[in-house]
Design a protein around this motif. Structure first.
Motif, PDB file in Angstrom:
ATOM      1  N   GLU A   1       0.835  -1.201   0.000  1.00  0.00           N
ATOM      2  CA  GLU A   1       0.000   0.000   0.000  1.00  0.00           C
ATOM      3  C   GLU A   1       0.869   1.251   0.000  1.00  0.00           C
ATOM      4  O   GLU A   1       0.614   2.214  -0.732  1.00  0.00           O
ATOM      5  CB  GLU A   1      -0.916  -0.025   1.221  1.00  0.00           C
ATOM      6  CG  GLU A   1      -1.997   1.032   1.237  1.00  0.00           C
ATOM      7  CD  GLU A   1      -3.126   0.731   0.259  1.00  0.00           C
ATOM      8  OE1 GLU A   1      -3.847   1.691  -0.098  1.00  0.00           O
ATOM      9  OE2 GLU A   1      -3.285  -0.440  -0.153  1.00  0.00           O
TER      10      GLU A   1
ATOM     11  N   PRO B   1      -2.936  -4.150  -5.021  1.00  0.00           N
ATOM     12  CA  PRO B   1      -4.226  -4.291  -5.701  1.00  0.00           C
ATOM     13  C   PRO B   1      -5.361  -3.836  -4.779  1.00  0.00           C
ATOM     14  O   PRO B   1      -5.208  -3.800  -3.559  1.00  0.00           O
ATOM     15  CB  PRO B   1      -4.318  -5.800  -5.982  1.00  0.00           C
ATOM     16  CG  PRO B   1      -2.915  -6.310  -5.842  1.00  0.00           C
ATOM     17  CD  PRO B   1      -2.248  -5.429  -4.847  1.00  0.00           C
ATOM     18  N   ASP B   2      -6.500  -3.515  -5.360  1.00  0.00           N
ATOM     19  CA  ASP B   2      -7.653  -3.096  -4.563  1.00  0.00           C
ATOM     20  C   ASP B   2      -8.007  -4.172  -3.538  1.00  0.00           C
ATOM     21  O   ASP B   2      -8.100  -5.362  -3.868  1.00  0.00           O
ATOM     22  CB  ASP B   2      -8.867  -2.857  -5.475  1.00  0.00           C
ATOM     23  CG  ASP B   2      -8.715  -1.610  -6.328  1.00  0.00           C
ATOM     24  OD1 ASP B   2      -7.832  -0.782  -6.017  1.00  0.00           O
ATOM     25  OD2 ASP B   2      -9.473  -1.473  -7.310  1.00  0.00           O
ATOM     26  N   GLY B   3      -8.173  -3.730  -2.293  1.00  0.00           N
ATOM     27  CA  GLY B   3      -8.605  -4.641  -1.240  1.00  0.00           C
ATOM     28  C   GLY B   3      -7.505  -5.419  -0.569  1.00  0.00           C
ATOM     29  O   GLY B   3      -7.771  -6.175   0.381  1.00  0.00           O
TER      30      GLY B   3
END
Length: 519
Positions: A329, A335-337
């Motif tokens: 992050e 990636p998303d999530g």
């Protein structure tokens, strides 16, 4: 920004998280209110999957002081029942009998080697967060100051100020009916079997060493680990006296629980020696592990009975699960999530530890009805499949984070050999690993091919190793040791599954070249 991450708490969990973040190239600052590491005896060691995880970071030999990988134990316990682990395969019960202060010493040394900053005598007293950062208020030896970071992680224990200030509820129960007394104490040498460590007590019988022993009146334990004084412990359902704990109080408790007199004398040496009374206990689980840019690990996120020693297994695996995701992050490629998957994966594991420790507490309670329950439970434990299920539960070997077409997906990667090299040695960097042991290594070749790989996933995030092993299998292994994808032969479906798994866990392409190795 003063740091990427501020970690509140320099216990084992905070220090392990600092190591994981530094392996991933993230700058953490660790805050610890104590100016020096505590000398108070606490945990006696590690049990469960975390022992194998430490081996995969090159820390097992440092902690054990012996060469070679960890080996499973022939026996353990559950709810004061002995578990014969010789009847099961695989045996997931690994132990590392090292005092917590030594664990903290080794983890701090490793964190400093990797470049982490540890500030002792500095305590978190408040914070404020916005959409981009967290400003942490700190009380230090020279007065208050603040640090700005992208994230704050609370590793500050069951009474976590981080959790409270974040407004995260901590629901659960408090059980104030049991009193646990523990001390370093000597028993008559003639009572101890030097080979097995068992006690043979006149008028009572034989009690195995290092195993909980239940009577109708309470719980008893005696054991001695190498290089340390013996430990005697009792658990009773009574009202404790006021004032400091004494050896005489433990003596009276031992005599009540056993119904005979077992002489206790002070331990040899200068100490510090353990002399502790704990009244009751909490079983609690944070209702969420994240609030904005604030996350929780270890006891800050969950507390439970210490029976069976699951605490550090649970907390340290929290940190290894979180570290690479938080780094992703921060580095902009998650990636998303991905960061949200920390809670969705680890909170259910915490819930199961709370469940199984409460179940063990019920099995050691006094009373004839519990005795009848234990008779039934003892019958169930004569079946190896039930022993396997209990062993998997208490070690975390039953964890499956997500399902897939191959039975290994979502589970702990097996300890494979690759051209004579152990998988644990290939995972020391804390990076994702694509391991291809299939004939001609088509998966490794496909991923390292510029044309195919550039269209699917970041080129600088995965180590690729092709070689030969006992099984012709290919695995994509996350940094925390769990399998993201697996296949045993080449094919369009398998290649597509690999590309999907790379994108799901490790994001979109970058321009730097992939790290690869061929063995």
């Amino acid at each position: 920004m003063d740091a990427d991450v501020v970690i509140a708490g320099a216990g084992p969990n905070g220090l392990m998280l600092a190591c994981e973040l530094r392996l991933a190239g993230v700058r953490p600052i660790v805050l610890e209110r104590l100016p020096e590491a505590s000398e108070v005896p606490r945990a006696n060691g590690l049990v469960g999957q975390v022992v194998r995880m430490l081996d995969r970071r090159g820390l097992y030999e440092r902690l054990s002081g012996t060469p070679g990988p960890p080996q499973p134990q022939p026996r353990y316990m559950f709810g004061a029942f002995p578990l014969d682990l010789s009847t099961i395969e695989p045996n997931p019960v690994y132990m590392l009998p090292v005092p917590q202060r030594r664990i903290e010493e080794v983890l701090q040394q490793r964190a400093l080697e990797l470049g982490a900053e540890i500030r002792r005598g500095h305590e978190l007293i408040g914070f404020a967060q916005d959409t981009d950062s967290v400003t942490v208020e700190i009380s230090g030896p020279d007065g208050p100051y603040h640090v700005t970071a992208r994230y704050l992680v609370g590793a500050d224990g069951g009474r976590s100020l981080t959790r409270k200030l974040a407004g995260i509820d901590f629901p659960g129960i408090t059980n104030d009916t049991m009193v646990s007394r523990t001390a370093n104490a000597q028993v008559p040498l003639e009572y101890v079997d030097p080979g097995t460590g068992a006690l043979s007590i006149p008028g009572y019988g034989v009690i195995p060493g290092l195993m909980h022993h239940r009577t109708e009146r309470g719980l008893f334990l005696y054991g001695q680990l190498p290089g340390r004084p013996p430990v005697v412990s009792t658990g009773e359902f009574d009202v404790p006296p006021e004032g400091p704990m004494t050896l005489e109080e433990l003596q009276d408790s031992v005599d009540r629980v056993l119904g005979v007199h077992l002489p206790l004398t002070p331990p040899d040496g200068d100490g510090p020696h353990l002399l502790r009374r704990v009244v009751g206990g909490n079983s609690r689980l944070a209702d969420r592990f994240r609030e904005g840019r604030v996350l929780l690990v270890g006891d800050a996120a969950h507390v439970h009975s210490a029976i069976g020693g699951p605490g550090l297994n649970l907390g340290l695996q929290d940190t290894v699960n979180l570290g690479w995701k938080l780094a992703a992050e921060l580095q902009g490629w998650a990636p998303d999530g991905l960061l949200d998957s920390y809670e969705s994966e680890r909170r259910p594991v915490g819930q199961r530890v709370v469940m199984q420790t409460q179940a063990q507490s019920a099995l050691i309670a006094p009373g004839n009805d519990v005795t009848r329950l234990r008779e039934l439970f003892g019958e169930l434990l004569t079946e190896p499949r039930n022993v396997q299920r209990i062993a998997d539960l208490i070690t975390g070997a039953d964890i499956c984070y997500h399902d897939g077409p191959h039975p290994l997906i979502g589970r702990w990667a097996p300890d494979l050999m690759v051209d004579g090299t152990r998988l644990a040695e290939l995972m020391r960097t804390g990076r994702p690993l694509l391991l291809d042991l299939t004939p001609e290594a088509p998966f490794a070749a496909g991923v390292t091919s510029e044309a195919s790989y550039a269209a699917t996933v970041a080129r600088d995030r995965v180590d690729v190793v092709a070689g030969r092993g006992e099984s012709p299998i290919a695995l994509l292994i996350r940094p925390d040791g769990y399998v993201a994808w697996a296949a045993e032969q080449d094919g369009v479906a398998e290649q597509d599954g690999l590309r999907d798994a790379l994108a799901r866990w490790f994001g979109v392409p970058q321009e730097r070249p992939l790290t690869s190795a061929t063995r």
